[in-house]
Motif scaffolding. Structure first.
Motif, PDB file in Angstrom:
ATOM      1  N   VAL A   1       0.756  -1.272   0.066  1.00  7.41           N
ATOM      2  CA  VAL A   1       0.115  -0.049  -0.167  1.00  7.41           C
ATOM      3  C   VAL A   1       1.117   1.112  -0.304  1.00  7.41           C
ATOM      4  O   VAL A   1       1.931   1.267   0.580  1.00  7.41           O
ATOM      5  CB  VAL A   1      -0.938   0.120   1.372  1.00  7.41           C
ATOM      6  CG1 VAL A   1      -1.644   1.365   1.461  1.00  7.41           C
ATOM      7  CG2 VAL A   1      -1.995  -1.131   0.837  1.00  7.41           C
ATOM      8  N   ARG A   2       0.269   2.173  -0.694  1.00  8.70           N
ATOM      9  CA  ARG A   2       1.074   3.621  -0.695  1.00  8.70           C
ATOM     10  C   ARG A   2       0.155   4.765  -0.232  1.00  8.70           C
ATOM     11  O   ARG A   2      -1.060   4.620  -0.585  1.00  8.70           O
ATOM     12  CB  ARG A   2       1.826   3.939  -1.656  1.00  8.70           C
ATOM     13  CG  ARG A   2       0.977   3.992  -2.983  1.00  8.70           C
ATOM     14  CD  ARG A   2       1.647   4.458  -4.318  1.00  8.70           C
ATOM     15  NE  ARG A   2       0.807   4.692  -5.592  1.00  8.70           N
ATOM     16  CZ  ARG A   2       0.437   3.692  -6.121  1.00  8.70           C
ATOM     17  NH1 ARG A   2       1.116   2.436  -6.063  1.00  8.70           N
ATOM     18  NH2 ARG A   2      -0.281   4.142  -7.271  1.00  8.70           N
ATOM     19  N   ARG A   3       0.760   5.685   0.500  1.00  6.36           N
ATOM     20  CA  ARG A   3      -0.074   6.821   0.792  1.00  6.36           C
ATOM     21  C   ARG A   3      -0.024   7.840  -0.690  1.00  6.36           C
ATOM     22  O   ARG A   3       1.271   8.101  -0.821  1.00  6.36           O
ATOM     23  CB  ARG A   3       0.216   7.407   2.187  1.00  6.36           C
ATOM     24  CG  ARG A   3      -0.363   6.513   3.048  1.00  6.36           C
ATOM     25  CD  ARG A   3       0.201   7.432   4.575  1.00  6.36           C
ATOM     26  NE  ARG A   3      -0.490   6.647   5.787  1.00  6.36           N
ATOM     27  CZ  ARG A   3       0.186   5.646   6.330  1.00  6.36           C
ATOM     28  NH1 ARG A   3       1.549   5.161   5.947  1.00  6.36           N
ATOM     29  NH2 ARG A   3      -0.252   5.078   7.511  1.00  6.36           N
ATOM     30  N   GLN A   4      -1.058   8.486  -1.051  1.00  6.76           N
ATOM     31  CA  GLN A   4      -0.786   9.410  -2.245  1.00  6.76           C
ATOM     32  C   GLN A   4      -1.898  10.475  -1.953  1.00  6.76           C
ATOM     33  O   GLN A   4      -2.996  10.327  -1.368  1.00  6.76           O
ATOM     34  CB  GLN A   4      -0.948   8.833  -3.383  1.00  6.76           C
ATOM     35  CG  GLN A   4      -2.450   7.846  -3.571  1.00  6.76           C
ATOM     36  CD  GLN A   4      -2.553   7.472  -4.937  1.00  6.76           C
ATOM     37  OE1 GLN A   4      -1.510   6.618  -5.426  1.00  6.76           O
ATOM     38  NE2 GLN A   4      -3.420   7.365  -5.579  1.00  6.76           N
ATOM     39  N   ARG A   5      -1.658  11.700  -2.632  1.00  4.95           N
ATOM     40  CA  ARG A   5      -2.954  12.619  -2.839  1.00  4.95           C
ATOM     41  C   ARG A   5      -3.895  12.143  -3.598  1.00  4.95           C
ATOM     42  O   ARG A   5      -3.796  11.508  -4.535  1.00  4.95           O
ATOM     43  CB  ARG A   5      -2.047  14.020  -3.281  1.00  4.95           C
ATOM     44  CG  ARG A   5      -1.283  14.598  -2.227  1.00  4.95           C
ATOM     45  CD  ARG A   5      -1.769  15.183  -1.074  1.00  4.95           C
ATOM     46  NE  ARG A   5      -0.678  15.825  -0.085  1.00  4.95           N
ATOM     47  CZ  ARG A   5      -0.996  16.204   0.888  1.00  4.95           C
ATOM     48  NH1 ARG A   5      -2.332  16.199   1.559  1.00  4.95           N
ATOM     49  NH2 ARG A   5       0.027  16.624   1.664  1.00  4.95           N
ATOM     50  N   ASP A   6      -5.196  12.502  -3.217  1.00  3.58           N
ATOM     51  CA  ASP A   6      -6.422  12.135  -3.647  1.00  3.58           C
ATOM     52  C   ASP A   6      -6.559  13.084  -5.005  1.00  3.58           C
ATOM     53  O   ASP A   6      -6.398  14.312  -5.054  1.00  3.58           O
ATOM     54  CB  ASP A   6      -7.749  12.531  -3.058  1.00  3.58           C
ATOM     55  CG  ASP A   6      -8.798  12.179  -3.890  1.00  3.58           C
ATOM     56  OD1 ASP A   6      -8.869  11.736  -4.933  1.00  3.58           O
ATOM     57  OD2 ASP A   6     -10.026  12.327  -2.983  1.00  3.58           O
ATOM     58  N   PRO A   7      -6.377  12.601  -6.287  1.00  2.00           N
ATOM     59  CA  PRO A   7      -6.487  13.333  -7.443  1.00  2.00           C
ATOM     60  C   PRO A   7      -7.636  14.263  -7.626  1.00  2.00           C
ATOM     61  O   PRO A   7      -7.550  15.468  -8.244  1.00  2.00           O
ATOM     62  CB  PRO A   7      -6.481  12.125  -8.661  1.00  2.00           C
ATOM     63  CG  PRO A   7      -5.847  10.915  -8.097  1.00  2.00           C
ATOM     64  CD  PRO A   7      -6.275  11.009  -6.668  1.00  2.00           C
ATOM     65  N   ALA A   8      -8.591  13.781  -7.079  1.00  2.00           N
ATOM     66  CA  ALA A   8     -10.108  14.652  -6.972  1.00  2.00           C
ATOM     67  C   ALA A   8      -9.973  15.889  -5.862  1.00  2.00           C
ATOM     68  O   ALA A   8     -10.734  16.798  -5.906  1.00  2.00           O
ATOM     69  CB  ALA A   8     -10.978  13.983  -6.761  1.00  2.00           C
ATOM     70  N   ASP A   9      -9.194  15.807  -4.872  1.00  2.00           N
ATOM     71  CA  ASP A   9      -8.987  16.628  -4.156  1.00  2.00           C
ATOM     72  C   ASP A   9      -7.719  16.722  -3.207  1.00  2.00           C
ATOM     73  O   ASP A   9      -7.463  15.712  -2.304  1.00  2.00           O
ATOM     74  CB  ASP A   9     -10.009  16.136  -2.812  1.00  2.00           C
ATOM     75  CG  ASP A   9      -9.977  17.401  -1.784  1.00  2.00           C
ATOM     76  OD1 ASP A   9      -9.170  18.297  -1.658  1.00  2.00           O
ATOM     77  OD2 ASP A   9     -10.908  17.351  -0.807  1.00  2.00           O
ATOM     78  N   GLY A  10      -6.581  17.550  -3.642  1.00  2.00           N
ATOM     79  CA  GLY A  10      -5.330  17.511  -3.336  1.00  2.00           C
ATOM     80  C   GLY A  10      -5.109  17.543  -1.683  1.00  2.00           C
ATOM     81  O   GLY A  10      -3.891  17.438  -0.987  1.00  2.00           O
ATOM     82  N   ARG A  11      -6.085  17.957  -0.993  1.00  2.00           N
ATOM     83  CA  ARG A  11      -6.004  18.094   0.231  1.00  2.00           C
ATOM     84  C   ARG A  11      -6.297  16.902   1.159  1.00  2.00           C
ATOM     85  O   ARG A  11      -5.861  16.632   2.485  1.00  2.00           O
ATOM     86  CB  ARG A  11      -7.357  19.000   0.892  1.00  2.00           C
ATOM     87  CG  ARG A  11      -7.088  20.625   0.555  1.00  2.00           C
ATOM     88  CD  ARG A  11      -8.623  21.377   0.793  1.00  2.00           C
ATOM     89  NE  ARG A  11      -9.629  20.813   0.151  1.00  2.00           N
ATOM     90  CZ  ARG A  11     -10.933  21.205   0.323  1.00  2.00           C
ATOM     91  NH1 ARG A  11     -10.779  22.315   0.793  1.00  2.00           N
ATOM     92  NH2 ARG A  11     -11.865  20.710  -0.245  1.00  2.00           N
TER      93      ARG A  11
END
Length: 322
Positions: A83-93
């Motif tokens: 698993v990796r943590r990443q920014r949500d493409p639809a909501d960068g927050r």
């Protein structure tokens, strides 16, 4: 099984033991088949596989675990490269969890194993598997509608507000005399022949010879009992004390003991004794505080195989030193 004897009190412990059993079984299967996964990873990995990237909060809500537990598991999965943590493409927050390529490859090859798990569980548990799943679903719905913590605290408040009564024997209470004593004897020892006779006909063996029986009642529930048996003129035995273990800590044993001692004095008794077992240290301390003194040997002619303690009521006697 000990936990089974505790009923609803050990529900969480029994479910955990059952859960641990299935986790261990799944891990053993994964190892045997060289599957690159651990059983406790499955809820998070499978949810992300089915639903796509999600926040820790969303995963926790979906699989019924705490935010903290999912966050800690995510750390393990990240270290394992799953698993990796990443920014949500639809909501960068927002930060979301996403499966890695390694995880997709591992999960894609697990279909035959998961099919075997489902079939194997059905073979092992037979119809119990479906019944268990239905019961779990019903429990989940009930807990959502009526949170268990609030229900427990409300019941505790009701128990504390209910007065504890000590009442004398009545024919309607006869079954409780047997139930409470049998419950205690079967848990700690066994029901001896003399127990069976006395418990089965307390009127003949206790009341008719000049004894008395008392019950502790909490509202409509009978939670304890104790008897005063007249062995001979002026000589009484304190016997057949049993308190439902569900209601320990309410002082029922102490109140029953006081009632029997008061009845002994009321009848002009000269000697009051009891027989017990050295394993029952809590009960022995209660007897000593009430004025019973430990005797150096078992009572001559004792009726009970389990009895290795003989105590005589002497309210002026100092308590035994530990």
């Amino acid at each position: 099984m000990y936990l089974a004897s505790l009923g609803k009190l050990a529900l969480g412990s029994r479910l955990k033991a059952l859960s641990d059993h299935f986790y261990a079984a799944a891990d053993e299967v994964y190892r045997a088949l060289d599957a690159p996964i651990e059983s406790r990873w499955l809820p998070v990995l499978r949810h992300l596989w089915d639903e796509g990237p999600k926040t820790v909060t969303e995963v926790a809500q979906a699989i019924g675990q705490t935010h903290s537990a999912v966050s800690q598991l995510t750390d393990r999965l990240a270290r394992a490269g799953m698993v990796r943590r990443q920014r949500d493409p639809a909501d960068g927050r927002r930060t979301v969890l996403a499966l890695t390529g390694k995880a997709h490859a591992a999960l894609a090859g697990l279909g035959p194993i998961w099919c075997a798990v489902q079939r194997g569980v059905s073979t092992s548990l037979e119809a119990h598997a479906d019944h268990l799943l239905e019961a779990i679903a019903a429990c989940e719905r009930a807990l959502q509608a009526r949170p268990v913590v609030a229900a427990i605290l409300a019941e505790h408040e009701a128990i504390k507000a209910t007065p504890l009564e000590i009442v004398p024997y009545a024919p309607a209470l006869r079954g409780h005399f047997y139930r409470l004593n049998a419950q205690w004897l079967e848990r700690h020892f066994r029901i001896e022949a003399i127990d069976r006779a006395v418990l089965g006909d307390p009127e003949r063996h206790i009341l008719q010879p000049g004894g008395a029986i008392f019950f502790a009642r909490l509202g409509t529930e009978v939670i304890g009992t104790c008897a005063l048996l007249q062995e001979s003129p002026g000589v009484f035995e304190l016997t057949k004390m049993g308190v439902d273990e569900t209601f320990r800590g309410l002082g029922a044993g102490k109140r029953l003991l006081e009632a029997c001692i008061a009845e002994f004095h009321h009848r002009g008794g000269q000697t009051l004794f009891l027989e017990s077992n050295s394993r029952l240290q809590t009960a022995l301390r209660m007897y000593e505080k009430a004025g019973f003194a430990m005797q150096p040997s078992v009572r001559p002619g004792s009726h009970y195989e389990r009895a290795d303690v003989y105590m005589v009521y002497r309210p002026e006697a100092p308590p035994r030193q530990p």
